[in-house]
Design a protein around this motif. Structure first.
Motif, PDB file in Angstrom:
ATOM      1  N   LEU A   1      76.480  57.850 -74.008  1.00  0.00           N
ATOM      2  CA  LEU A   1      76.001  56.497 -74.288  1.00  0.00           C
ATOM      3  C   LEU A   1      77.009  55.694 -75.103  1.00  0.00           C
ATOM      4  N   ALA A   2      78.056  56.365 -75.582  1.00  0.00           N
ATOM      5  CA  ALA A   2      79.015  55.697 -76.469  1.00  0.00           C
ATOM      6  C   ALA A   2      79.746  54.557 -75.767  1.00  0.00           C
ATOM      7  N   GLY A   3      80.227  54.789 -74.548  1.00  0.00           N
ATOM      8  CA  GLY A   3      80.970  53.769 -73.830  1.00  0.00           C
ATOM      9  C   GLY A   3      80.167  52.489 -73.639  1.00  0.00           C
ATOM     10  N   PRO A   4      78.959  52.577 -73.045  1.00  0.00           N
ATOM     11  CA  PRO A   4      78.141  51.366 -72.913  1.00  0.00           C
ATOM     12  C   PRO A   4      77.828  50.705 -74.250  1.00  0.00           C
TER      13      PRO A   4
ATOM     14  N   ALA B   1      86.570  50.686 -63.255  1.00  0.00           N
ATOM     15  CA  ALA B   1      87.564  51.652 -63.729  1.00  0.00           C
ATOM     16  C   ALA B   1      86.900  52.956 -64.166  1.00  0.00           C
ATOM     17  N   VAL B   2      85.708  52.860 -64.751  1.00  0.00           N
ATOM     18  CA  VAL B   2      84.968  54.068 -65.149  1.00  0.00           C
ATOM     19  C   VAL B   2      84.608  54.898 -63.915  1.00  0.00           C
ATOM     20  N   THR B   3      84.172  54.229 -62.862  1.00  0.00           N
ATOM     21  CA  THR B   3      83.835  54.925 -61.616  1.00  0.00           C
ATOM     22  C   THR B   3      85.060  55.625 -61.044  1.00  0.00           C
ATOM     23  N   GLN B   4      86.198  54.938 -61.048  1.00  0.00           N
ATOM     24  CA  GLN B   4      87.443  55.533 -60.537  1.00  0.00           C
ATOM     25  C   GLN B   4      87.860  56.730 -61.384  1.00  0.00           C
ATOM     26  N   LYS B   5      87.675  56.625 -62.687  1.00  0.00           N
ATOM     27  CA  LYS B   5      88.027  57.707 -63.610  1.00  0.00           C
ATOM     28  C   LYS B   5      87.225  58.972 -63.303  1.00  0.00           C
TER      29      LYS B   5
ATOM     30  N   HIS C   1      93.813  52.504 -67.897  1.00  0.00           N
ATOM     31  CA  HIS C   1      93.770  52.771 -69.332  1.00  0.00           C
ATOM     32  C   HIS C   1      94.615  51.758 -70.106  1.00  0.00           C
ATOM     33  N   LYS C   2      95.727  51.350 -69.521  1.00  0.00           N
ATOM     34  CA  LYS C   2      96.553  50.328 -70.177  1.00  0.00           C
ATOM     35  C   LYS C   2      95.812  49.008 -70.273  1.00  0.00           C
ATOM     36  N   ALA C   3      95.118  48.678 -69.202  1.00  0.00           N
ATOM     37  CA  ALA C   3      94.391  47.401 -69.165  1.00  0.00           C
ATOM     38  C   ALA C   3      93.085  47.451 -69.951  1.00  0.00           C
ATOM     39  N   TYR C   4      92.411  48.615 -69.914  1.00  0.00           N
ATOM     40  CA  TYR C   4      91.084  48.729 -70.542  1.00  0.00           C
ATOM     41  C   TYR C   4      91.024  50.005 -71.399  1.00  0.00           C
ATOM     42  N   PRO C   5      91.564  49.960 -72.620  1.00  0.00           N
ATOM     43  CA  PRO C   5      91.524  51.154 -73.488  1.00  0.00           C
ATOM     44  C   PRO C   5      90.118  51.663 -73.769  1.00  0.00           C
ATOM     45  N   ILE C   6      89.113  50.818 -73.549  1.00  0.00           N
ATOM     46  CA  ILE C   6      87.736  51.250 -73.771  1.00  0.00           C
ATOM     47  C   ILE C   6      87.361  52.412 -72.846  1.00  0.00           C
ATOM     48  N   LEU C   7      88.135  52.624 -71.784  1.00  0.00           N
ATOM     49  CA  LEU C   7      87.867  53.739 -70.864  1.00  0.00           C
ATOM     50  C   LEU C   7      87.850  55.081 -71.591  1.00  0.00           C
TER      51      LEU C   7
END
Length: 333
Positions: A59-62, A156-160, A208-214
């Protein structure tokens, strides 16, 4: 005119605008200074509070994403409120014509930001009418950028997770991947599989470069944990590169490409999430590969080659543990 309120409002608006544009539009810049500190502090706090529980950490990411958006809204809303508070005559009550309170100013900037229509108050004079237009434009820009950012992050999360499941589908240990790819004589289909995963890893690195929140989107499923999958892939490539005799290795180009892609991923996160000092992961063993009848180099030659990879493996271990995961240790079979 209260110059202090006006300057404070402008300062908050500058901080919020810079951080929003930095985070959502600057691909190479990662997250803005405020957002990056907020994400890191929230993640560390949640790790302590959840005691490493994977389900709760999922739940941390959301939570961090919503928290970041909430902070942006609060800064913009508060900033514009202070701007209007900079003048006692910035707003008028269209019903009574009386002066307005702090709560009235907060209400006015809120409905102006989110374009809710006339709320019973109006800007008093040309300058404040222009400021009101700027508030509305600022709110519309924020909403547009935020929606685009959220959709991009979720994609990006889905791709990860897709990448992670693809790798663990071959095996959850480096040696297991090698054994699964061996057909008794050669690694015939391995280059194609590696090429697919390397392409996905390069996409993950760019994301990850674009969205460090990943990094803070933790999966409750161990097989969907990207960093563990990268550790597995790195171990498999290490075995192939320095543990298998040259005549039995796949194309050297694909091996070098894979190792280079992992190196790029580590450089992307280096300094942000890791401190590659101290402990080294458990030694990588060739026993399970030998037991499967796959040709290997001598143990001494393999250990010598591993010495040159200590820093790389320490960095990987730090990343694995920062995601509250266990290192994927291979075992003889």
């Amino acid at each position: 005119m209260s110059l202090g309120y006006l300057l404070l409002g402008v300062l908050l608006l500058v901080i919020a605008t810079v951080d929003i544009l930095w985070t959502t539009l600057w691909i190479e810049g990662g997250a803005g200074p405020l957002t990056s500190r907020l994400m890191d502090g929230t993640w560390r706090t949640l790790r302590r509070l959840t005691n490493g529980n994977s389900y709760l950490l999922s739940l941390a990411g959301p939570f961090i994403l919503v928290n970041s958006l909430a902070v942006w809204i609060a800064l913009l809303w508060t900033g514009w409120t202070f701007v209007f508070a900079g003048s006692a005559t910035s707003l008028i009550n269209t019903t009574t014509g009386s002066s307005v309170s702090w709560l009235d100013q907060l209400y006015f900037t809120g409905y102006a930001m989110f374009t809710l229509g006339n709320g019973g108050f109006a800007p008093n004079g040309g300058i404040w009418q222009i400021v009101t237009v700027l508030v509305t434009a600022n709110g519309m820009l924020f909403v547009t950028l935020s929606v685009t950012y959220v959709l991009s992050v979720l994609g990006a999360v889905t791709q990860k997770r897709s990448f992670a499941i693809g790798v663990t589908g071959l095996g959850t240990r480096g040696g297991e991947v090698i054994r699964a790819a061996w057909n008794g004589q050669e690694f015939e289909e391995l280059p194609l599989l590696l090429n697919t995963h390397i392409t996905e890893l390069n996409r993950l690195t760019s994301n990850h470069k674009a969205y460090p929140i990943l990094h803070y989107f933790h999966s409750a499923r161990s097989d969907a944990a990207a960093i563990t999958s990268i550790a597995v892939l790195d171990d498999a490539l290490t075995i192939l590169h320095v543990g298998i005799p040259n005549q039995h290795q796949p194309s050297n180009i694909i091996l070098e490409s894979g190792r280079s892609s992992i190196e790029s991923y580590l450089k992307t996160l280096h300094g942000s999430f890791v401190d590659p000092e101290g402990r080294t992961p458990p030694p990588l063993s060739l026993d399970s590969v030998r037991n499967a009848g796959i040709p290997t180099v001598s143990e001494s030659e393999f250990e010598t080659a591993l010495d040159d990879l200590k820093m790389r493996r320490r960095t990987l271990l730090e990343l694995v543990e920062s995601d509250e995961r266990q290192w994927p240790t291979d075992s003889p079979s």
